[in-house]
Write a protein that holds these residues in place. Structure first.
Motif, PDB file in Angstrom:
ATOM      1  N   GLN A  19      -1.084 -54.244 -13.664  1.00 45.75           N
ATOM      2  CA  GLN A  19      -1.703 -53.147 -14.408  1.00 45.75           C
ATOM      3  C   GLN A  19      -3.178 -53.020 -14.059  1.00 45.75           C
ATOM      4  N   LYS A  20      -3.834 -54.140 -13.868  1.00 42.61           N
ATOM      5  CA  LYS A  20      -5.245 -54.120 -13.487  1.00 42.61           C
ATOM      6  C   LYS A  20      -5.434 -53.444 -12.140  1.00 42.61           C
ATOM      7  N   ASP A  21      -4.549 -53.782 -11.179  1.00 36.40           N
ATOM      8  CA  ASP A  21      -4.638 -53.168  -9.853  1.00 36.40           C
ATOM      9  C   ASP A  21      -4.379 -51.668  -9.926  1.00 36.40           C
ATOM     10  N   SER A  22      -3.445 -51.283 -10.774  1.00 37.39           N
ATOM     11  CA  SER A  22      -3.160 -49.859 -10.964  1.00 37.39           C
ATOM     12  C   SER A  22      -4.366 -49.145 -11.568  1.00 37.39           C
ATOM     13  N   LEU A  23      -5.006 -49.785 -12.513  1.00 35.36           N
ATOM     14  CA  LEU A  23      -6.198 -49.208 -13.134  1.00 35.36           C
ATOM     15  C   LEU A  23      -7.314 -49.043 -12.109  1.00 35.36           C
ATOM     16  N   LEU A  24      -7.497 -50.039 -11.250  1.00 42.41           N
ATOM     17  CA  LEU A  24      -8.549 -49.948 -10.233  1.00 42.41           C
ATOM     18  C   LEU A  24      -8.347 -48.744  -9.324  1.00 42.41           C
ATOM     19  N   ASN A  25      -7.097 -48.428  -9.011  1.00 41.96           N
ATOM     20  CA  ASN A  25      -6.815 -47.240  -8.196  1.00 41.96           C
ATOM     21  C   ASN A  25      -7.256 -45.970  -8.902  1.00 41.96           C
ATOM     22  N   VAL A  26      -7.051 -45.932 -10.212  1.00 39.23           N
ATOM     23  CA  VAL A  26      -7.463 -44.764 -11.006  1.00 39.23           C
ATOM     24  C   VAL A  26      -8.979 -44.692 -11.107  1.00 39.23           C
ATOM     25  N   LEU A  27      -9.600 -45.844 -11.290  1.00 41.03           N
ATOM     26  CA  LEU A  27     -11.055 -45.882 -11.474  1.00 41.03           C
ATOM     27  C   LEU A  27     -11.803 -45.354 -10.261  1.00 41.03           C
ATOM     28  N   GLU A  29     -11.388 -42.842  -8.640  1.00 41.24           N
ATOM     29  CA  GLU A  29     -11.571 -41.394  -8.723  1.00 41.24           C
ATOM     30  C   GLU A  29     -12.599 -40.995  -9.773  1.00 41.24           C
ATOM     31  N   TYR A  30     -12.665 -41.782 -10.864  1.00 43.21           N
ATOM     32  CA  TYR A  30     -13.461 -41.345 -12.010  1.00 43.21           C
ATOM     33  C   TYR A  30     -14.733 -42.153 -12.275  1.00 43.21           C
ATOM     34  N   MET A  31     -14.818 -43.376 -11.722  1.00 45.46           N
ATOM     35  CA  MET A  31     -15.922 -44.251 -12.090  1.00 45.46           C
ATOM     36  C   MET A  31     -16.591 -44.865 -10.868  1.00 45.46           C
ATOM     37  N   ASP A  32     -17.852 -45.236 -11.049  1.00 46.36           N
ATOM     38  CA  ASP A  32     -18.599 -45.953 -10.017  1.00 46.36           C
ATOM     39  C   ASP A  32     -18.746 -47.412 -10.423  1.00 46.36           C
ATOM     40  N   LYS A  35     -23.825 -51.858  -9.922  1.00 46.60           N
ATOM     41  CA  LYS A  35     -24.614 -52.295  -8.761  1.00 46.60           C
ATOM     42  C   LYS A  35     -24.556 -53.808  -8.569  1.00 46.60           C
ATOM     43  N   PHE A  36     -24.224 -54.557  -9.638  1.00 39.77           N
ATOM     44  CA  PHE A  36     -24.145 -56.015  -9.526  1.00 39.77           C
ATOM     45  C   PHE A  36     -22.842 -56.477  -8.882  1.00 39.77           C
ATOM     46  N   ASN A  37     -21.849 -55.589  -8.803  1.00 38.70           N
ATOM     47  CA  ASN A  37     -20.587 -55.929  -8.138  1.00 38.70           C
ATOM     48  C   ASN A  37     -20.733 -55.681  -6.638  1.00 38.70           C
ATOM     49  N   GLU A 156     -18.674 -44.255 -15.749  1.00 39.63           N
ATOM     50  CA  GLU A 156     -18.052 -42.982 -15.390  1.00 39.63           C
ATOM     51  C   GLU A 156     -19.022 -42.139 -14.575  1.00 39.63           C
ATOM     52  N   LYS A 157     -18.509 -41.517 -13.533  1.00 40.80           N
ATOM     53  CA  LYS A 157     -19.339 -40.697 -12.654  1.00 40.80           C
ATOM     54  C   LYS A 157     -19.993 -39.557 -13.431  1.00 40.80           C
ATOM     55  N   ASN A 158     -21.296 -39.424 -13.246  1.00 44.38           N
ATOM     56  CA  ASN A 158     -22.079 -38.356 -13.890  1.00 44.38           C
ATOM     57  C   ASN A 158     -22.036 -38.417 -15.412  1.00 44.38           C
ATOM     58  N   ASN A 159     -21.669 -39.596 -15.963  1.00 43.70           N
ATOM     59  CA  ASN A 159     -21.618 -39.722 -17.420  1.00 43.70           C
ATOM     60  C   ASN A 159     -21.725 -41.202 -17.785  1.00 43.70           C
ATOM     61  N   SER A 160     -22.933 -41.662 -18.071  1.00 43.28           N
ATOM     62  CA  SER A 160     -23.136 -43.072 -18.381  1.00 43.28           C
ATOM     63  C   SER A 160     -22.659 -43.439 -19.778  1.00 43.28           C
ATOM     64  N   ASP A 161     -22.124 -42.461 -20.518  1.00 45.32           N
ATOM     65  CA  ASP A 161     -21.657 -42.713 -21.882  1.00 45.32           C
ATOM     66  C   ASP A 161     -20.466 -43.665 -21.895  1.00 45.32           C
TER      67      ASP A 161
END
Length: 239
Positions: A19-27, A29-32, A35-37, A156-161
């Motif tokens: 499930q974690k790997d599946s989530l990473l695939n989704v992320l 597209e939507y998240m950055d 910088k520490f990673n 989230e891209k363009n949304n630090s909320d």
């Protein structure tokens, strides 16, 4: 500059490795990635949790009150006495987390723990330190447990909320309570278990809600310090 004061809602979930790997695939597209990673690798967070001689803060927290608080000292990986660390107050009321922290030098914080001298420097937020000091003096807090973990963090891209963190290799110990000593200790999670924390000032995005629904992932109640303390009680009960 690191955010020192903020309020947010936090939700936690357990995922399997698949499930974690599946989530990473989704992320992707939507998240950055944080910088520490660097290089797509996790970074390590080390904490000293403080409590009273009678463990009042964690005992109250485990009773699930409407209000609870924790005081901790945090570093990003092992540090030296000259490095910057963060003295934090984390309070939760009706599901909303208020976190206040001040940057300090590790040497100053250790002197504070031993001699009561506030760790004030050019890095510090004096108001936050005074608030933490009030709690420290009231409960007579001292370091009780070391907890470290490896973390992937996303914004989230363009949304630090909206922020998402993925933790594993959660290690705990009640000896060597020094952030200069590398992480080690008892594992808190099962082998195929990852702790996900979703954090937002407002609401969670629809794509994330859909991912949880499609994968039958439900919210969980989990505290690193709380789980460690319950494990500790079992250990001393067996002696």
């Amino acid at each position: 500059m690191a955010i020192e004061i903020f309020n947010r809602t936090e939700m936690k979930y357990f995922l399997t490795t698949a499930q974690k790997d599946s989530l990473l695939n989704v992320l992707s597209e939507y998240m950055d990635c944080d910088k520490f990673n660097k290089g797509g690798k996790p970074y390590t967070i080390c904490n000293l949790y403080l409590d009273s001689p009678a463990n009042e803060l964690i005992i109250r927290s485990l009773e699930s009150p409407s209000f609870k608080e924790k005081i901790r000292l945090r570093s990003y990986g092992p540090v030296t006495l000259e490095d910057t660390v963060y003295l934090e107050s984390k309070k939760k009321y009706d599901g909303v987390v208020n976190k206040r922290r001040s940057s300090c030098y590790l040497s100053d914080v250790y002197n504070y723990f031993e001699n009561g001298v506030l760790p004030v420097s050019e890095k510090s937020n004096l108001q936050v330190l005074k608030e933490i000091n009030h709690t420290m003096e009231f409960y007579q807090l001292k370091p009780k447990v070391f907890i470290s973990y490896d973390r992937f963090a996303f914004f989230e891209k363009n949304n630090s909320d909206f922020r998402l963190t993925i933790d594993n290799n959660i290690q705990t110990r009640r000896t060597d309570l020094d952030l200069q000593i590398p992480p080690s200790g008892n594992q808190l999670l099962k082998n195929d278990q990852w702790l996900i924390e979703a954090k937002a000032f407002k609401t969670f995005p629809l794509w994330f809600v859909n991912f949880l629904s499609e994968n039958n992932i439900s919210r969980t109640s989990f505290s690193k310090y709380g789980t460690e303390y319950k494990n500790y009680l079992k250990t001393i009960g067996e002696q």
